[in-house]
Design a protein around this motif. Structure first.
Motif, PDB file in Angstrom:
ATOM      1  N   PHE A   1     -12.407 -10.893   9.672  1.00 52.55           N
ATOM      2  CA  PHE A   1     -12.007  -9.694  10.389  1.00 52.55           C
ATOM      3  C   PHE A   1     -11.116  -8.809   9.531  1.00 52.55           C
ATOM      4  O   PHE A   1     -11.344  -7.614   9.387  1.00 52.55           O
ATOM      5  CB  PHE A   1     -11.279 -10.058  11.678  1.00 52.55           C
ATOM      6  CG  PHE A   1     -10.800  -8.858  12.417  1.00 52.55           C
ATOM      7  CD1 PHE A   1     -11.666  -8.165  13.265  1.00 52.55           C
ATOM      8  CD2 PHE A   1      -9.508  -8.391  12.244  1.00 52.55           C
ATOM      9  CE1 PHE A   1     -11.244  -7.036  13.920  1.00 52.55           C
ATOM     10  CE2 PHE A   1      -9.082  -7.251  12.901  1.00 52.55           C
ATOM     11  CZ  PHE A   1      -9.947  -6.573  13.746  1.00 52.55           C
TER      12      PHE A   1
ATOM     13  N   LEU B   1      -2.588  -4.017  11.197  1.00 50.48           N
ATOM     14  CA  LEU B   1      -3.163  -5.317  10.899  1.00 50.48           C
ATOM     15  C   LEU B   1      -2.050  -6.352  10.799  1.00 50.48           C
ATOM     16  O   LEU B   1      -2.171  -7.479  11.263  1.00 50.48           O
ATOM     17  CB  LEU B   1      -3.920  -5.239   9.565  1.00 50.48           C
ATOM     18  CG  LEU B   1      -4.778  -6.443   9.171  1.00 50.48           C
ATOM     19  CD1 LEU B   1      -5.852  -6.681  10.210  1.00 50.48           C
ATOM     20  CD2 LEU B   1      -5.404  -6.225   7.814  1.00 50.48           C
ATOM     21  N   LEU B   2      -0.927  -5.922  10.221  1.00 51.17           N
ATOM     22  CA  LEU B   2       0.224  -6.824  10.088  1.00 51.17           C
ATOM     23  C   LEU B   2       0.857  -7.106  11.445  1.00 51.17           C
ATOM     24  O   LEU B   2       1.275  -8.224  11.726  1.00 51.17           O
ATOM     25  CB  LEU B   2       1.262  -6.210   9.153  1.00 51.17           C
ATOM     26  CG  LEU B   2       0.791  -5.963   7.728  1.00 51.17           C
ATOM     27  CD1 LEU B   2       1.859  -5.243   6.935  1.00 51.17           C
ATOM     28  CD2 LEU B   2       0.451  -7.293   7.061  1.00 51.17           C
TER      29      LEU B   2
ATOM     30  N   ARG C   1      -8.997  -5.825  18.543  1.00 52.93           N
ATOM     31  CA  ARG C   1      -8.354  -5.632  17.249  1.00 52.93           C
ATOM     32  C   ARG C   1      -8.908  -4.401  16.547  1.00 52.93           C
ATOM     33  O   ARG C   1      -8.170  -3.602  15.989  1.00 52.93           O
ATOM     34  CB  ARG C   1      -8.533  -6.876  16.374  1.00 52.93           C
ATOM     35  CG  ARG C   1      -7.684  -8.038  16.855  1.00 52.93           C
ATOM     36  CD  ARG C   1      -7.487  -9.050  15.785  1.00 52.93           C
ATOM     37  NE  ARG C   1      -8.723  -9.744  15.454  1.00 52.93           N
ATOM     38  CZ  ARG C   1      -8.814 -10.683  14.522  1.00 52.93           C
ATOM     39  NH1 ARG C   1      -7.746 -11.011  13.830  1.00 52.93           N
ATOM     40  NH2 ARG C   1      -9.960 -11.273  14.278  1.00 52.93           N
ATOM     41  N   LYS C   2     -10.242  -4.248  16.615  1.00 57.00           N
ATOM     42  CA  LYS C   2     -10.852  -3.121  15.938  1.00 57.00           C
ATOM     43  C   LYS C   2     -10.396  -1.815  16.588  1.00 57.00           C
ATOM     44  O   LYS C   2     -10.034  -0.857  15.905  1.00 57.00           O
ATOM     45  CB  LYS C   2     -12.374  -3.264  16.022  1.00 57.00           C
ATOM     46  CG  LYS C   2     -13.113  -2.274  15.167  1.00 57.00           C
ATOM     47  CD  LYS C   2     -14.621  -2.484  15.247  1.00 57.00           C
ATOM     48  CE  LYS C   2     -15.320  -1.161  14.993  1.00 57.00           C
ATOM     49  NZ  LYS C   2     -16.617  -1.054  15.656  1.00 57.00           N
TER      50      LYS C   2
ATOM     51  N   GLU D   1     -10.787   0.577   6.049  1.00 58.04           N
ATOM     52  CA  GLU D   1      -9.647   1.436   5.744  1.00 58.04           C
ATOM     53  C   GLU D   1      -9.880   2.152   4.412  1.00 58.04           C
ATOM     54  O   GLU D   1      -9.599   3.339   4.266  1.00 58.04           O
ATOM     55  CB  GLU D   1      -8.358   0.600   5.687  1.00 58.04           C
ATOM     56  CG  GLU D   1      -7.154   1.316   5.121  1.00 58.04           C
ATOM     57  CD  GLU D   1      -6.562   2.364   6.053  1.00 58.04           C
ATOM     58  OE1 GLU D   1      -7.080   2.487   7.195  1.00 58.04           O
ATOM     59  OE2 GLU D   1      -5.628   3.062   5.648  1.00 58.04           O
TER      60      GLU D   1
ATOM     61  N   SER E   1      -4.762   7.529  11.122  1.00 59.20           N
ATOM     62  CA  SER E   1      -5.679   6.516  11.620  1.00 59.20           C
ATOM     63  C   SER E   1      -7.010   7.191  11.932  1.00 59.20           C
ATOM     64  O   SER E   1      -7.093   8.415  12.013  1.00 59.20           O
ATOM     65  CB  SER E   1      -5.118   5.868  12.881  1.00 59.20           C
ATOM     66  OG  SER E   1      -5.225   6.752  13.968  1.00 59.20           O
TER      67      SER E   1
ATOM     68  N   LYS F   1       0.793  -1.233   0.000  1.00 62.75           N
ATOM     69  CA  LYS F   1       0.000   0.000   0.000  1.00 62.75           C
ATOM     70  C   LYS F   1       0.825   1.283   0.000  1.00 62.75           C
ATOM     71  O   LYS F   1       0.300   2.363   0.193  1.00 62.75           O
ATOM     72  CB  LYS F   1      -0.971  -0.006   1.163  1.00 62.75           C
ATOM     73  CG  LYS F   1      -0.307  -0.011   2.520  1.00 62.75           C
ATOM     74  CD  LYS F   1      -1.373  -0.266   3.581  1.00 62.75           C
ATOM     75  CE  LYS F   1      -0.799  -0.762   4.873  1.00 62.75           C
ATOM     76  NZ  LYS F   1       0.031   0.155   5.567  1.00 62.75           N
TER      77      LYS F   1
ATOM     78  N   LEU G   1      -6.787  -1.030  15.581  1.00 58.74           N
ATOM     79  CA  LEU G   1      -6.659  -0.576  14.193  1.00 58.74           C
ATOM     80  C   LEU G   1      -7.209   0.840  14.028  1.00 58.74           C
ATOM     81  O   LEU G   1      -6.605   1.675  13.355  1.00 58.74           O
ATOM     82  CB  LEU G   1      -7.387  -1.525  13.238  1.00 58.74           C
ATOM     83  CG  LEU G   1      -6.788  -2.919  13.091  1.00 58.74           C
ATOM     84  CD1 LEU G   1      -7.484  -3.663  11.972  1.00 58.74           C
ATOM     85  CD2 LEU G   1      -5.305  -2.840  12.820  1.00 58.74           C
TER      86      LEU G   1
ATOM     87  N   ASN H   1      -1.174  -9.548  13.158  1.00 57.65           N
ATOM     88  CA  ASN H   1      -0.959 -10.823  12.501  1.00 57.65           C
ATOM     89  C   ASN H   1       0.287 -11.529  13.044  1.00 57.65           C
ATOM     90  O   ASN H   1       0.294 -12.719  13.318  1.00 57.65           O
ATOM     91  CB  ASN H   1      -0.779 -10.565  11.006  1.00 57.65           C
ATOM     92  CG  ASN H   1      -1.588 -11.535  10.211  1.00 57.65           C
ATOM     93  OD1 ASN H   1      -1.611 -12.711  10.543  1.00 57.65           O
ATOM     94  ND2 ASN H   1      -2.256 -11.050   9.192  1.00 57.65           N
TER      95      ASN H   1
ATOM     96  N   GLY I   1      -3.996   2.932  13.575  1.00 60.52           N
ATOM     97  CA  GLY I   1      -3.815   2.889  12.132  1.00 60.52           C
ATOM     98  C   GLY I   1      -3.969   1.480  11.582  1.00 60.52           C
ATOM     99  O   GLY I   1      -3.652   0.498  12.248  1.00 60.52           O
ATOM    100  N   TYR I   2      -4.451   1.444  10.364  1.00 59.10           N
ATOM    101  CA  TYR I   2      -4.776   0.179   9.714  1.00 59.10           C
ATOM    102  C   TYR I   2      -3.546  -0.691   9.489  1.00 59.10           C
ATOM    103  O   TYR I   2      -3.613  -1.910   9.510  1.00 59.10           O
ATOM    104  CB  TYR I   2      -5.473   0.482   8.383  1.00 59.10           C
ATOM    105  CG  TYR I   2      -5.521  -0.669   7.421  1.00 59.10           C
ATOM    106  CD1 TYR I   2      -6.430  -1.700   7.642  1.00 59.10           C
ATOM    107  CD2 TYR I   2      -4.681  -0.706   6.327  1.00 59.10           C
ATOM    108  CE1 TYR I   2      -6.474  -2.765   6.765  1.00 59.10           C
ATOM    109  CE2 TYR I   2      -4.729  -1.776   5.450  1.00 59.10           C
ATOM    110  CZ  TYR I   2      -5.628  -2.802   5.675  1.00 59.10           C
ATOM    111  OH  TYR I   2      -5.667  -3.848   4.818  1.00 59.10           O
ATOM    112  N   GLU I   3      -2.383  -0.040   9.310  1.00 63.42           N
ATOM    113  CA  GLU I   3      -1.183  -0.822   8.983  1.00 63.42           C
ATOM    114  C   GLU I   3      -0.846  -1.827  10.089  1.00 63.42           C
ATOM    115  O   GLU I   3      -0.131  -2.797   9.848  1.00 63.42           O
ATOM    116  CB  GLU I   3       0.007   0.089   8.696  1.00 63.42           C
ATOM    117  CG  GLU I   3       0.474   0.949   9.857  1.00 63.42           C
ATOM    118  CD  GLU I   3      -0.269   2.278   9.947  1.00 63.42           C
ATOM    119  OE1 GLU I   3      -1.372   2.374   9.363  1.00 63.42           O
ATOM    120  OE2 GLU I   3       0.242   3.206  10.601  1.00 63.42           O
TER     121      GLU I   3
END
Lengths: 114, 597
Positions: A33, B442-443, B430-431, A41, A63, A8, B434, B446, B438-440
């Protein structure tokens, strides 16, 4: 498959399409999820772009939390409300956010109201 | 300088000397003046082996950090690269060499790989067309570095990540090699115990290497009676908890790297004025070496922080009493004796002043509300209170956007104590993470899942309470001042890893078979044949010596707990600690956090 998500880095348009393929992959892998998070996003990115164009704010890439904070400190309460509802931010966190944002710029009037 | 290494039960100075000898031999191979170009990860560990003065004796004139582009100018005949065998570094070296070649006078280039040379790296140099420029390509086998009288570390940054996230077993190979070196110097270790997937691998490799060297048996009386290999992922909980020993807290707050800590200078400014010349400005952080060579530090490092104040004030009284003695000194002989003790007393006094300052700094933090709240939540999780619900404290912390590491540490802890989180709780956290950070990430999440720090509850049974009860992980009445159990290091929580070591010594693992099965990975026992005539005849009352190797890192509090066990009168076992890396929870999470591509 999640490696795709790390692509991204590129420009916004390319980024959105890459994220879309990430969503597809996540769906295939039955990782609900992650799929949902990726969709959100994308939604956020689009929202940020619109606001950036309209108001000249630099929100892209922040964010959700930071976006809300930026909106509140720049007096865009309506937009913040909308995001808060769209993304179902828990009340508690939203109050905290609003409190800190308003207190930081010492907007006691707005704070009174709420 | 290195005296503290030889105090312990096992003289680790032998290991250090062996390492220095190899280094000297290599340096002498390159005749003439030299400049060393360092991989920045290596300078710290090397400092523990050889000081600059030693390098200087061997005509090392300049030292640089490895970076792209041209080398800084240096009028030397040889350029030596000291590097970890990593491909990225090879490109930088090639870049250096090429730009240097274009410049001027011919130089001799050498490479020293630490700890081992790699075909892949040499191949890469060849592709870059510079392999021919090197006169010497050699390896410097430096696996286990002595840190203290009872502590060895490989200081390999990525070991935890490599083993548990990337499934890369290179560091396990280095571990096995390191243990072989150790056995060459200290004799074959007759018994090997282990728990965990990686431990099994290391033991297998060791046994295989032993067979390969079957002909060349070392005729050394074994120093170690047994070796215990433990995987970090057998006990993920311990590093997540905030360490509460003095040394542990220094590490949590300021971070200890290679035995040194950097402290904010304000507290030390006054004392510098009267003491040493004010060479460095007080705006620079104060760097202090921490090891058992310092008498006072050796005494208080492993104490629970709540007991440090008392120890310091007692010490202060002893020292001032000693200074008072001069009034009683009447005869010339007495005065002479007093004067001869002066340097020692002064050193003790300045070390006392230093540690009082550090303790004050840390006290400011430990008495803060945030620290206390954090600790309360940790202890609730460890005692199993409400681990299946969303925790309001964590919620508040996210809402205030506290450092992500803190959040991840708490959430992971809840997950470990609950044998995974319920779907609803898991998704909620988790929500929140994120949306806030920030969405990044997510990794990041993980990665945490992959290492097992964070997971979804799959079965409805939670093993943790059983494990806790059987191994007595929670002690209500932990005595912080005069500890009677290892649980003092976390003010109530006894580290699981150390309990395993304790039970192994007495009464043995057979008694906790059930619990061992609940923990991840196999457990095993191996014996290594000793050459005839080397069987140690144990004297009555002599203690056994066990080497405990933590694969994937160890915390200072765990070391403290093992030292405590060594000192127990009826313990019967002395422990030496070895590890891939000294860690704390923040470090562990950080590694995972920044390991994204």
């Amino acid at each position: 498959f999640y490696v795709r998500a790390s692509y991204k880095e590129s420009k916004l348009e390319a980024r959105l399409s890459l994220l879309q393929s990430a969503v597809d992959e996540y769906n295939k892998a039955k990782n609900e999820f992650a799929a949902k998070a990726t969709e959100e996003e994308m939604k956020l990115l689009r929202f940020q772009r619109r606001l950036d164009e309209e108001k000249g704010e630099a929100l892209l890439g922040l964010s959700l939390h930071d976006t809300l904070h930026a909106l509140l400190s720049a007096n865009y309460h309506k937009q913040a409300e909308q995001l808060y509802r769209d993304f179902r931010v828990p009340d508690k966190r939203y109050w905290w956010l609003k409190l800190t944002a308003l207190a930081e710029k010492e907007d006691w009037e707005e704070l009174e109201k709420f | 300088m290195s005296a503290h290494l030889s105090y312990g039960r096992v003289n680790l100075n032998i290991l250090r000397e062996a390492a220095r000898k190899d280094l000297r031999e290599f340096l002498d191979k390159c005749a003439g003046s030299k400049a060393i170009v360092w991989d920045e990860h290596l300078t710290g560990p090397f400092g523990l082996i050889a000081q600059y003065s030693l390098l200087k004796e061997h005509e090392v004139e300049k030292m640089f950090t490895l970076k792209g582009g041209r080398l800084p100018p240096a009028d030397v005949k040889n350029i030596i690269f000291f590097v970890r065998p990593k491909l990225e570094l090879m490109d930088i070296i090639a870049d250096n060499v090429i730009s240097e070649d274009k410049m001027h006078s011919p130089r001799d280039f050498h490479i020293l790989f630490v700890p081992r040379r790699s075909m892949l790296c040499e191949q890469r140099l060849k592709e870059q067309g510079v392999l021919g420029s090197f006169i010497n390509i050699d390896e410097y086998i430096l696996d286990l570095i002595p840190y203290d009288g009872d502590l060895l570390s490989m200081e390999s940054e990525g070991a935890f990540r490599e083993c548990y996230l990337e499934n890369d077993q290179t560091s396990l190979y280095h571990t096995a090699k390191g243990l072989m070196t150790l056995q060459a110097l200290y004799g074959t270790i007759p018994q090997i115990f282990g728990k965990g997937e990686c431990a099994r691998h290391v033991a297998n490799m060791m046994l295989r290497m032993k067979r390969e060297f079957a002909g060349s048996q070392t005729q050394i009386l074994p120093v170690f009676d047994s070796l215990l290999l433990l995987d970090r992922n057998v006990d993920l909980l311990t590093p997540l908890a905030t360490q509460l020993t003095y040394e542990g807290l220094i590490d949590e707050v300021y971070g200890i790297t290679n035995g040194y800590v950097k402290l904010p200078p304000e507290k030390f400014a006054a004392q510098k004025k009267q003491g040493e010349a004010s060479k460095d400005l007080p705006t620079e952080p104060k760097k202090m070496q921490l090891n058992s060579a310092e008498e006072l530090y050796a005494e208080i490092r492993d104490k629970n922080f709540n007991g440090v104040g008392a120890a310091l004030s007692k010490k202060a009284k002893i020292i001032s009493a000693a200074f008072e003695e001069r009034h009683n000194a009447k005869t010339v002989g007495e005065i002479k004796q007093f004067v001869s003790q002066l340097p020692h007393m002064q050193a003790a006094r300045s070390s006392l002043a230093n540690h009082t300052s550090i303790a004050e700094l840390i006290k400011d933090i430990t008495t803060s509300e945030a620290f206390f709240d954090n600790l309360t939540v940790e202890q609730e999780f460890m005692t199993g209170v409400d681990t299946d619900k969303v925790n309001t404290y964590i919620e508040d912390c996210i809402a205030q956007k506290d450092p992500l590491i803190k959040i991840l540490r708490l959430v992971s802890m809840q997950s470990v104590c609950n044998n995974g989180l319920k779907q609803k709780v898991f998704d909620y956290y988790r929500k929140e993470i994120l949306q806030t950070y920030g969405y990044e990430h997510l990794l990041t999440l993980n990665n945490l899942e992959k290492t097992g720090l964070l997971k979804l509850q799959t079965s409805t049974r939670n093993n943790y309470p059983t494990i806790r009860k059987t191994l007595k992980l929670w002690m209500e009445d932990a005595n912080e001042q005069n500890p009677n159990d290892i649980s003092y290091v976390y003010s109530g929580y006894a580290p699981l890893s150390i309990r395993l070591a304790q039970v192994l010594a007495r009464p043995g693992w057979r008694s906790i078979e059930e619990v061992l099965k609940m923990l991840p990975g196999p457990h095993f026992e191996e014996r290594q044949q000793l050459p005839a005539g080397l069987h140690k005849k144990r004297q009555q009352g002599e203690n056994r010596t066990t080497l405990v190797f933590f694969l994937g890192g160890v915390t200072y509090a765990e070391i403290a707990a093992l030292r405590f066990l060594s000192q127990m009168e009826d313990g019967g076992t002395e422990y030496i600690v070895a590890t891939t890396k000294l860690i704390n929870g923040a470090g562990e999470a950080e590694i995972i956090l920044f390991s994204q591509q």
